[in-house]
Design a protein around this motif. Structure first.
Motif, PDB file in Angstrom:
ATOM      1  N   LYS A 288      27.359  36.513  28.784  1.00 46.22           N
ATOM      2  CA  LYS A 288      26.471  36.255  29.928  1.00 46.22           C
ATOM      3  C   LYS A 288      27.046  35.143  30.781  1.00 46.22           C
ATOM      4  O   LYS A 288      27.548  34.141  30.268  1.00 46.22           O
ATOM      5  CB  LYS A 288      25.087  35.845  29.421  1.00 46.22           C
ATOM      6  N   ILE A 289      26.993  35.324  32.094  1.00 44.88           N
ATOM      7  CA  ILE A 289      27.509  34.306  33.009  1.00 44.88           C
ATOM      8  C   ILE A 289      26.381  33.735  33.868  1.00 44.88           C
ATOM      9  O   ILE A 289      25.380  34.387  34.120  1.00 44.88           O
ATOM     10  CB  ILE A 289      28.623  34.862  33.914  1.00 44.88           C
ATOM     11  N   ASP A 290      26.586  32.496  34.288  1.00 42.95           N
ATOM     12  CA  ASP A 290      25.677  31.845  35.227  1.00 42.95           C
ATOM     13  C   ASP A 290      26.205  31.926  36.654  1.00 42.95           C
ATOM     14  O   ASP A 290      25.438  31.905  37.611  1.00 42.95           O
ATOM     15  CB  ASP A 290      25.496  30.369  34.855  1.00 42.95           C
ATOM     16  N   SER A 291      27.537  31.967  36.770  1.00 44.52           N
ATOM     17  CA  SER A 291      28.135  31.934  38.099  1.00 44.52           C
ATOM     18  C   SER A 291      29.481  32.632  38.103  1.00 44.52           C
ATOM     19  O   SER A 291      30.113  32.822  37.060  1.00 44.52           O
ATOM     20  CB  SER A 291      28.291  30.484  38.585  1.00 44.52           C
ATOM     21  N   ALA A 292      29.898  33.024  39.292  1.00 41.97           N
ATOM     22  CA  ALA A 292      31.199  33.643  39.498  1.00 41.97           C
ATOM     23  C   ALA A 292      31.866  32.976  40.690  1.00 41.97           C
ATOM     24  O   ALA A 292      31.192  32.564  41.634  1.00 41.97           O
ATOM     25  CB  ALA A 292      31.035  35.143  39.732  1.00 41.97           C
ATOM     26  N   PHE A 293      33.186  32.876  40.626  1.00 43.81           N
ATOM     27  CA  PHE A 293      33.924  32.219  41.707  1.00 43.81           C
ATOM     28  C   PHE A 293      35.149  33.050  42.065  1.00 43.81           C
ATOM     29  O   PHE A 293      35.951  33.402  41.202  1.00 43.81           O
ATOM     30  CB  PHE A 293      34.352  30.814  41.296  1.00 43.81           C
ATOM     31  N   LEU A 294      35.286  33.362  43.353  1.00 41.72           N
ATOM     32  CA  LEU A 294      36.448  34.078  43.870  1.00 41.72           C
ATOM     33  C   LEU A 294      37.105  33.211  44.924  1.00 41.72           C
ATOM     34  O   LEU A 294      36.498  32.885  45.947  1.00 41.72           O
ATOM     35  CB  LEU A 294      36.010  35.413  44.489  1.00 41.72           C
ATOM     36  N   GLY A 295      38.352  32.810  44.667  1.00 40.07           N
ATOM     37  CA  GLY A 295      39.060  31.956  45.613  1.00 40.07           C
ATOM     38  C   GLY A 295      40.181  31.208  44.944  1.00 40.07           C
ATOM     39  O   GLY A 295      40.751  31.673  43.953  1.00 40.07           O
ATOM     40  N   SER A 296      40.538  30.049  45.502  1.00 38.11           N
ATOM     41  CA  SER A 296      41.624  29.159  45.080  1.00 38.11           C
ATOM     42  C   SER A 296      42.947  29.634  45.662  1.00 38.11           C
ATOM     43  O   SER A 296      43.035  30.713  46.251  1.00 38.11           O
ATOM     44  CB  SER A 296      41.725  29.030  43.554  1.00 38.11           C
ATOM     45  N   CYS A 297      43.993  28.853  45.460  1.00 41.53           N
ATOM     46  CA  CYS A 297      45.308  29.240  45.983  1.00 41.53           C
ATOM     47  C   CYS A 297      45.860  30.444  45.244  1.00 41.53           C
ATOM     48  O   CYS A 297      46.825  31.065  45.679  1.00 41.53           O
ATOM     49  CB  CYS A 297      46.283  28.067  45.923  1.00 41.53           C
ATOM     50  N   THR A 298      45.227  30.823  44.131  1.00 43.27           N
ATOM     51  CA  THR A 298      45.688  31.957  43.338  1.00 43.27           C
ATOM     52  C   THR A 298      45.103  33.271  43.821  1.00 43.27           C
ATOM     53  O   THR A 298      45.801  34.283  43.858  1.00 43.27           O
ATOM     54  CB  THR A 298      45.314  31.734  41.856  1.00 43.27           C
ATOM     55  N   ASN A 299      43.842  33.294  44.186  1.00 39.65           N
ATOM     56  CA  ASN A 299      43.188  34.555  44.536  1.00 39.65           C
ATOM     57  C   ASN A 299      42.211  34.427  45.690  1.00 39.65           C
ATOM     58  O   ASN A 299      41.101  34.960  45.640  1.00 39.65           O
ATOM     59  CB  ASN A 299      42.451  35.129  43.331  1.00 39.65           C
ATOM     60  N   GLY A 300      42.607  33.732  46.756  1.00 40.53           N
ATOM     61  CA  GLY A 300      41.755  33.627  47.930  1.00 40.53           C
ATOM     62  C   GLY A 300      42.309  34.398  49.112  1.00 40.53           C
ATOM     63  O   GLY A 300      41.981  34.125  50.265  1.00 40.53           O
ATOM     64  N   ARG A 301      43.143  35.413  48.821  1.00 41.49           N
ATOM     65  CA  ARG A 301      43.805  36.176  49.880  1.00 41.49           C
ATOM     66  C   ARG A 301      42.933  37.334  50.373  1.00 41.49           C
ATOM     67  O   ARG A 301      41.956  37.717  49.740  1.00 41.49           O
ATOM     68  CB  ARG A 301      45.140  36.718  49.362  1.00 41.49           C
TER      69      ARG A 301
END
Length: 602
Positions: A288-301
């Motif tokens: 179970k997750i509380d939050s999700a994050f999409l971004g950073s210099c790795t995967n913000g394209r």
């Protein structure tokens, strides 16, 4: 003997025709940058050592760690950098721009064969276009700004040869997580690693950036991609001129040559604590997750955002889950707007931010709290890096699918109904507390040393500055009392339990922060006496059982800091014991006394 890519780049930027592993050479730096993180320290080094800027046209500031300017310390650093930039004619890529290393690629500043340094530890991301990029400390950056050159030890090189066909569901993030699983955090330590094979040639720029960005997590100096025709064409369009790409010689000497079968790579998730501690996603239970994050210099394209949008379209983020999306640059942000992705994210219930480093740098959205479980496309999940919770690392499709499902999963396994949080709540029976027992036991007459602060309008920022508002533990608040009140910055360390503060009109004006009351309670301040109080502050103090009293005129007391006074909360009698003088102030109201004796509102 032929040369590797890194050897050719370093040789072409040094006074030596030939360099070999282990040689320490002075190399010219084509792009010399500092971020808002570390930038002010670079400026300090320049000024303290009476240095100057040798070539402003090759010198840059990139503000990406706190692109909202929401943190006052960062805001100070950013303004220091801006003022310095105006003085020397240095270009600033300001808070509206995005991640500095990505900007270098977008702006055509770096490309195959170029050298760049910045205060970003992920500057080796520039290997995605065949450039040499390194993160360095503020002293190195200052030296490069002043001299145009820095010393560098030529690293050994490793050649990775990828064989086979990449599986359809294996993303670029999965490729680098598979590499981390194989090599760990230190097998490639100090190496320049070159990538070859048909599967590598087919990688897009965005995919190369994803892989190159995590060279730091492997300990590598750089992950170097020879530019394909597609990459070279992109770089030439951005740079505005033809580029002579740098490739390794066919007879280049490598410390190791390693063949890898990419067809055996699988979708992975990094477990909390270490990027190289990976697990096949199909082996995980429903976490179970509380939050999700999409971004950073790795995967913000833009490719990452399009992937997420395709999964989110027509779906909703699971109830109670927060999905934060941060593009790497403003160019990506604008492309997402043009593609209609922002509307998809908004309709799905995701938060879409301006461009920047986000949670990795703690200066933007993406941080988590104690006990929070986050699935993230970031590059690091070390304890505390993205907050005080647990962070799993995964690819954009896994992060987007997990945000919808409410637990870690893949797009093809998104359930019809999300996994919900357990909201069953049964309040515990109320027990008699020590506070209850203390009713009617509180002193109504106190005696103590005076701090006489003859000022009006002391607001809550002066009492407890907003840079500390994230503090929720009262025991940590006392140390910051008055540290933003000029002349009283050392109040917390010099005050003693039992002291009494006497001040002027409108004490506690400003915000509603409770910390501006609680900080005095922690220090043991017995009472605050003022000509008047801010309305919200007065309520906060009374409700917290912090004794406050108002006066019309206390000139008869002839008060000085250090005098000992006695105050009767019931009668309002106030005596200066040191000078044997007394006067009448306003006593507690009936309601105030009741709350005070009860130990607070609750």
């Amino acid at each position: 003997m032929g040369k590797t890519i890194i050897e050719k780049i370093l040789a072409s930027h040094s006074a030596k025709y030939d360099v070999k592993p282990g040689d320490i050479v002075d190399i010219e730096i084509d792009v010399r940058a500092a971020r808002d993180f570390g930038g002010a320290n670079v400026v300090k080094n320049i000024r303290d050592n009476n240095l100057t800027i040798v070539d402003p046209d090759k010198t840059f500031f990139t503000f990406d760690t706190n692109p909202t300017g929401s943190d006052q310390k960062y805001a100070v650093n950013q303004q220091i950098c801006r003022q310095f930039a105006r003085e020397y004619g240095i270009k600033v890529y300001d808070i509206d721009n995005g991640i500095g290393t990505h900007t270098m690629i977008h702006e055509g500043l770096v490309y195959s064969g170029r050298t760049a340094i910045t205060t970003d530890s992920h500057a080796n991301i520039l290997g995605a276009v065949g450039a040499f990029g390194q993160g360095m400390g503020d002293k190195d950056i200052a030296a490069a700004w002043a001299n145009g050159m820095i010393w560098f030890k030529t690293p050994k090189s490793i050649k990775l040869i990828f064989k086979g066909k990449r599986p359809e569901k294996v993303t670029a993030k999965d490729i680098v997580l598979n590499l981390l699983e194989k090599f760990g955090a230190n097998t490639l330590l100090g190496y320049s690693v070159e990538f070859y094979g048909e599967a590598i040639d087919e990688l897009t720029l965005d995919e190369r950036i994803t892989i190159a960005s995590m060279g730091t997590e492997m300990g590598a100096i750089t992950l170097m991609f020879p530019p394909s025709e597609q990459i070279l064409k992109y770089s030439e369009e951005r740079a505005g001129h033809k580029i002579e790409p740098i490739f390794a010689d066919k007879d280049a000497e490598y410390d190791q040559e390693i063949s890898l079968d990419i067809s055996k790579f699988t979708p992975k998730v990094s477990l909390p604590g270490a990027p190289h501690d990976t697990q096949n996603i199909d082996k995980l239970d429903k976490i179970k997750i509380d939050s999700a994050f999409l971004g950073s210099c790795t995967n913000g394209r833009i490719e990452d955002l399009r992937t997420a949008a395709a999964i989110l379209k027509g779906r909703q983020v699971a109830p109670g889950v927060v999905f934060k999306i941060v593009p790497s640059t403003n160019e990506v942000w604008e492309q997402a707007l043009e593609d209609g992705l922002l509307q998809i994210f908004k309709n799905a219930g995701a938060l879409f931010s301006n461009a920047g480093c986000a949670g990795c740098a703690a200066g933007q959205v993406g941080q988590n709290g104690p006990g929070e479980i986050t699935i993230s496309t970031g590059n690091r999940n070390f304890p505390g890096k993205q907050g005080k919770g647990e962070v799993y690392l995964a690819s954009p499709p896994v992060v987007a699918a997990s945000a919808v499902a409410g637990y870690i999963t893949t797009p093809e396994n998104i359930p019809d109904e999300p996994l919900l949080f357990d909201t069953n709540y049964a309040p515990a029976p109320k027990r008699k507390t020590e506070k209850d027992k203390a009713i009617n036991e509180k002193k109504t007459v106190v005696e103590g040393r005076v701090w006489f602060i003859e000022r009006d309008n002391i607001d809550t920022d002066m009492i407890f500055h907003n840079r500390y508002l994230s503090i929720t533990d009262p025991e940590e608040m006392g140390q910051y009392a008055f540290d933003n009140l000029e002349g009283y910055e050392k109040f917390a360390s010099q005050s003693e339990p039992g002291d009494i503060v006497v001040t002027g009109k409108n004490f506690g004006s400003g915000s509603s922060r409770q910390q501006a009351v609680d900080c005095f309670k922690v220090l043991g301040i017995q009472a605050i006496i003022a000509e008047s109080f801010g309305a919200i502050y007065e309520r906060n103090a009374i409700n917290a059982a912090m004794p406050i009293l108002a006066y019309d005129d206390i000139s008869k007391l002839d008060l000085s800091t250090g005098d000992r006074v006695k105050v009767n909360f019931e009668t309002g009698l106030m005596e200066n014991l040191t000078k044997n003088k007394q006067t009448q102030i306003k006593p507690f109201s009936e309601v105030q006394m009741e709350i005070y004796q009860r130990g607070g509102l609750f």
